[in-house]
Design an enzyme around this catalytic site. Structure first.
Site, PDB file in Angstrom:
ATOM      1  N   SER A 122      -3.240  55.088 -40.312  1.00 34.53           N
ATOM      2  CA  SER A 122      -4.453  54.722 -41.058  1.00 34.53           C
ATOM      3  C   SER A 122      -4.155  53.913 -42.311  1.00 34.53           C
ATOM      4  CB  SER A 122      -5.231  55.985 -41.408  1.00 34.53           C
ATOM      5  OG  SER A 122      -5.450  56.730 -40.239  1.00 34.53           O
ATOM      6  N   ASP A 162      -7.465  54.765 -37.838  1.00 35.59           N
ATOM      7  CA  ASP A 162      -8.369  55.915 -37.680  1.00 35.59           C
ATOM      8  C   ASP A 162      -9.828  55.493 -37.529  1.00 35.59           C
ATOM      9  OD1 ASP A 162      -8.469  55.022 -40.292  1.00 35.59           O
ATOM     10  OD2 ASP A 162      -8.621  57.003 -41.200  1.00 35.59           O
ATOM     11  N   ARG A 220      -0.481  65.019 -37.978  1.00 34.82           N
ATOM     12  CA  ARG A 220      -0.789  65.838 -36.795  1.00 34.82           C
ATOM     13  C   ARG A 220      -0.150  65.252 -35.550  1.00 34.82           C
ATOM     14  NH1 ARG A 220      -6.708  66.555 -35.367  1.00 34.82           N
ATOM     15  NH2 ARG A 220      -6.715  64.335 -35.763  1.00 34.82           N
TER      16      ARG A 220
END
Length: 898
Positions: free
Chosen positions: A584, A638, A520
């Site tokens: 992440s 994350d 994203r």
């Protein structure tokens, strides 16, 4: 004349549909806990949960009490792939002094007969399981116990009602020293026996029907609808005891003067009114009463009333059946009436034959209406528009009456056109059926033992969870110490995030989020002050497998391509915005904007990345494209993003937890405890990377063979062992391995390992969440399994649901044990007796699984009782969190410059 006279015995389809609706209402009443006491149709649970599946085998005994004779049977069930069985029987009379004497005499007689049978068949050399067919209404609380509610048919034995008939039988067997040879495993109603016998031959059979001396029906009901029994998983056979339908007056408008007269002269006036309109015990008597009245009114036999017409029971149902053999014209009728000294004319024979037809046709019609109600309920339970099913049938009236079966089939098909019904005649339902119930009970008990043994290693007692917590705590300490950090499995990576939001952050920020199969790009606008808010705009891009597992250069070029598309889309290509990069994967950071990849997880395998600084790789890719420039302020995990997002709402949030595709935790640690970073003042967020907990073998004692199989088949064998026991990416695969093992043991899917079950990754974790949903009926579980190419029975669905539950519960408990170690450490850091703290949580497993969050929270509470932990769901920790970290870093940087 006869038609006019018997007008009320003729029932139109509209009347039958009305009877069907009334019976459906009675069934619902009988199934309800509060309404059952006043229901006439008692809907008795039989504790028979499963139909035969063809794998039953062995030698069984069965005894059968309920008809005009007592029967003893030996049943051999062969496991030869042909579903064959062999039945040997012996019949014994049931004299009146036994059927209307006292309980001790009746059960002594049964024990005597059974011993005689066993001696005849030379069966005293080993202990055999016995099924007891007892064809009277009983309330059961388990398969091998039944409290007699009332005697029916011609039985009236004293001292048995309201007692357990199995105890009576066992006492009699002990008295005759037969308990050495016999083990009473199941009490079975003859109707249930009929269904089970036919179910052995046709697995679609889920209804049993008796139309003989008595009448009754049973069917497989969903457990969730049976209020009288605990539990809502699976199905159970319900013995309707429909003979009592109408005892409350519900059928009074359909009962004729003849029905009332017959009832008054019976052994049990006012009881079993539906049975008295249907069963063979009463049809002959009903015909007699009608003929008597017609004769008295001069319509038959020249008005001469013979002794036969005045004698109760003189006309039997066998006479009615014989008189309805139309192919033989009137000869049978004339012969029977002459034998009864009635000397009929031809007109008399025609009229009598017509009376018999109307009486037996009404019986078939009423039976069809009640059966249609059961079939409709089955179809609605299964949520099907059209249903194929089989009804197993037994009983003298159905078998011997020349027209009955044909009439019944025709009317049922007319009343329920949405059901394709096969009627299957039972061969010795009460004998073979009792043996089948016993065989199924024995099979289920053996299967339960095997399933329990398979799943036992997943059941972690509190002591084991405490050990996991203590081991996690020790590993946290190793990761923080300079001397042991190099060899520690839990890496305790410093993030250089030294503060949480204070509400003064503002501005426009870009955030990138890479951590799964999607990537994203976000634009985040943060406002401070009274109009404090966070606005986000984002776009999602897929990362193809060939890029995830290609070269590092290809991966970062793809990321930059996605950023370019987004900047173009938002019209901000020229602005040099501060950027937070949520990455992440385990990184070793030397500062907030430097992150060296320790190792890929979650299916990524891009080459030339491990050991490299991911921020440099991103800057290089931006330079190669040469279209825009960005100020990369922070590389973010994350988990840290999750903590920061919740920290923006709740200043007490100092822990971040991810329970999704992967599993990880971060928390604010005192600088003085972090030996691998200079300085002792303040706090810094530590990214534990706890997924690797256990890579040194410290939790091998709780790893099962299925965990090892999943690990060996993964992209990174021997790594991330704790994550492979707790995260969404692997739980479905653990379940698949267990299902394969259970299928190999012959406990699932009829022992057939389908092609789809052999495919790695087919059992996604989202299916666990769906299957374990409390709102999901087993029917829907079966549909999910069918989508996966797994053709399951109702029993299979129960087992699959249980396996999913055990695997996800263990995951939540292990996750809770790890988190308890963190909160306890926080409490000791602060030196308080009681700690109040908030944990920010994200991840699909935590958010979407119906029980994971509850089990996790309960475990933390149990293992860290001095900590009051609030769990706060994070809203977009990896996007909003990255922007907030960037904003906090900018704020702290500006403060430092000032």
């Amino acid at each position: 004349q006869v038609d006019r006279y018997l007008y009320h015995l003729r029932l139109s389809d509209d009347v039958l549909l009305d009877v069907m609706a009334r019976f459906q209402a009675e069934m619902v009443k009988g199934l309800g806990r509060d309404t059952n006491p006043t229901a006439t149709v008692k809907m008795l649970p039989s504790f028979v949960h499963s139909l035969p599946d063809g794998s039953e085998k062995g030698d069984f005994l069965a005894v059968d009490l309920g008809g005009s004779q007592f029967r003893a049977h030996q049943v051999k069930v062969f496991d030869d792939g042909k579903q064959s069985s062999q039945l040997e029987s012996k019949f014994y009379p049931t004299p009146k002094e036994v059927t209307q004497g006292n309980g001790a005499e009746l059960f002594d007689y049964i024990a005597d007969c059974l011993l005689d049978f066993m001696e005849t068949k030379n069966l005293k050399h080993k202990k055999l399981p016995l099924g007891f067919t007892f064809s009277f209404p009983c309330r059961q609380t388990k398969l091998e116990e039944g409290i007699l509610l009332a005697w029916t048919k011609h039985f009236k034995v004293r001292g048995v009602q309201d007692t357990d008939v199995v105890s009576f039988l066992r006492k009699a067997l002990q008295k005759h020293k037969a308990s050495f040879y016999v083990d009473v495993l199941a009490l079975v109603n003859d109707t249930v026996g009929t269904m089970m016998t036919c179910g052995y031959d046709d697995q679609r059979c889920e209804v049993g029907l008796i139309i003989g001396t008595g009448t009754n029906a049973c069917y497989m009901e969903e457990m969730r609808h049976i209020d009288l029994v605990e539990g809502d998983e699976g199905r159970m056979c319900i013995n309707t005891e429909w003979g009592a339908f109408g005892d409350d007056g519900a059928l009074d408008d359909l009962r004729t003067e003849f029905d009332r007269e017959l009832d008054l002269g019976s052994l049990n006036p006012g009881k079993q009114l539906f049975e008295k309109m249907i069963s063979s015990l009463y049809l002959g008597e009903l015909v007699r009463l009608i003929l008597l009245k017609m004769t008295k009114e001069g319509l038959l036999f020249n008005g001469k009333v013979s002794t036969a017409l005045l004698t109760k029971g003189k006309i039997e149902t066998k006479h009615v059946s014989a008189m309805e053999k139309y192919k033989e014209g009137l000869s049978n009728t004339k012969e029977i009436l002459t034998e009864l000294n009635l000397f009929p004319s031809e007109e008399d024979c025609v009229a009598v034959q017509h009376v018999c037809t109307i009486v037996s046709f009404r019986s078939a019609n009423l039976c069809a209406a009640a059966l249609a109600a059961i079939l409709t309920r089955l179809r609605e339970n299964k949520k099907l528009l059209r249903m194929r099913t089989t009804v197993g049938i037994d009983g003298g009236l159905y078998k011997t009456h020349p027209q009955y079966a044909k009439r019944l089939h025709k009317v049922v098909r007319r009343l329920v056109p949405t059901c394709d019904v096969r009627f299957l005649l039972s061969v010795s339902g009460s004998g073979r059926g009792a043996a089948m119930v016993t065989a199924v009970a024995r099979r289920l008990a053996a299967q339960r033992q095997q399933i329990n043994a398979t799943l036992a290693p997943f059941l972690l007692p509190l002591g084991t969870l405490r050990e996991v917590k203590d081991k996690m705590r020790a590993e946290l300490e190793y990761g923080l110490k300079r001397g042991t950090q190099g060899n520690a499995t839990v890496k305790m990576l410093p993030t250089y995030v030294c503060g949480t939001p204070d509400g003064t952050e503002k501005g426009k920020f870009l955030a990138l989020d890479l951590g799964g199969t999607n990537f994203r790009v976000l634009l985040v606008k943060i406002k401070s002050g009274r109009r404090r808010s966070v606005q986000m705009y984002n776009k999602i891009f897929a990362i193809p497998l060939e890029i995830m597992q290609g070269t590092g250069e290809e991966l970062f070029d793809h990321i930059v391509q996605c950023i370019a598309d987004f900047l173009e889309y938002m019209g901000i290509k020229g602005a040099r915005l501060p950027l937070g990069f949520t990455f992440s994967f385990p990184c070793r950071q030397a500062s907030i904007d430097k992150g060296t990849l320790v190792g890929w997880t979650k299916g990524f395998k891009a080459t030339d990345c491990e050991g490299e600084d991911v921020v440099d790789m991103l800057r290089e890719a931006i330079r190669r494209r040469n279209e825009f420039d960005l100020d990369i302020v922070a590389v973010v995990n994350d988990t840290v993003g999750t903590m920061m997002t919740c920290g923006y709402e709740d200043p007490n949030c100092e822990i971040g937890l991810i329970a999704g595709t992967g599993s990880n935790v971060c928390y604010m640690e005192d600088m003085k405890n972090i030996e691998i970073v200079e300085g002792n003042e303040g706090k810094m967020c530590i990214n534990t990377e706890w997924g690797a907990f256990g890579d040194n073998g410290c939790i091998d004692n709780i790893r099962t063979k299925y965990d090892k199989e999943v690990d060996e088949g993964s992209l990174n064998p021997g790594k991330q062992r704790y994550e492979k026991m707790t995260s969404g990416m692997y739980l479905g695969e653990i379940v698949r391995q267990i299902l394969i093992d259970l299928t190999k043991q012959g406990l699932l899917f009829r022992g057939h390992i389908s092609e789809s079950l052999q495919k790695r990754g087919i059992f996604e974790t989202k299916f666990l969440s769906q299957i374990e949903s409390d709102r999901l009926a087993l029917l829907q579980v079966r549909r999910i399994l069918q989508q996966l190419g797994l053709d399951s029975t109702c029993d299979d669905s129960i087992i699959v649901k249980e396996v999913c539950g055990v695997v996800s519960r263990r995951a939540a408990q292990l996750c809770g044990a790890g988190l308890a170690a963190i909160v306890e450490k926080k409490r000791e850091n602060q030196g308080v007796e009681r700690l109040q703290i908030t944990v920010g949580v994200d991840g699909t497993l935590y958010k979407l699984h119906p029980h994971f969050s509850r089990v996790l929270q309960e475990t933390v509470k149990e293992l860290a009782p001095q900590c009051d932990v609030t769990f706060m769901l994070s809203e977009d920790g990896s996007g909003k969190g990255a922007a907030l970290i960037t904003a906090v870093a900018k704020r702290l940087h500006n403060v430092g410059q000032k």
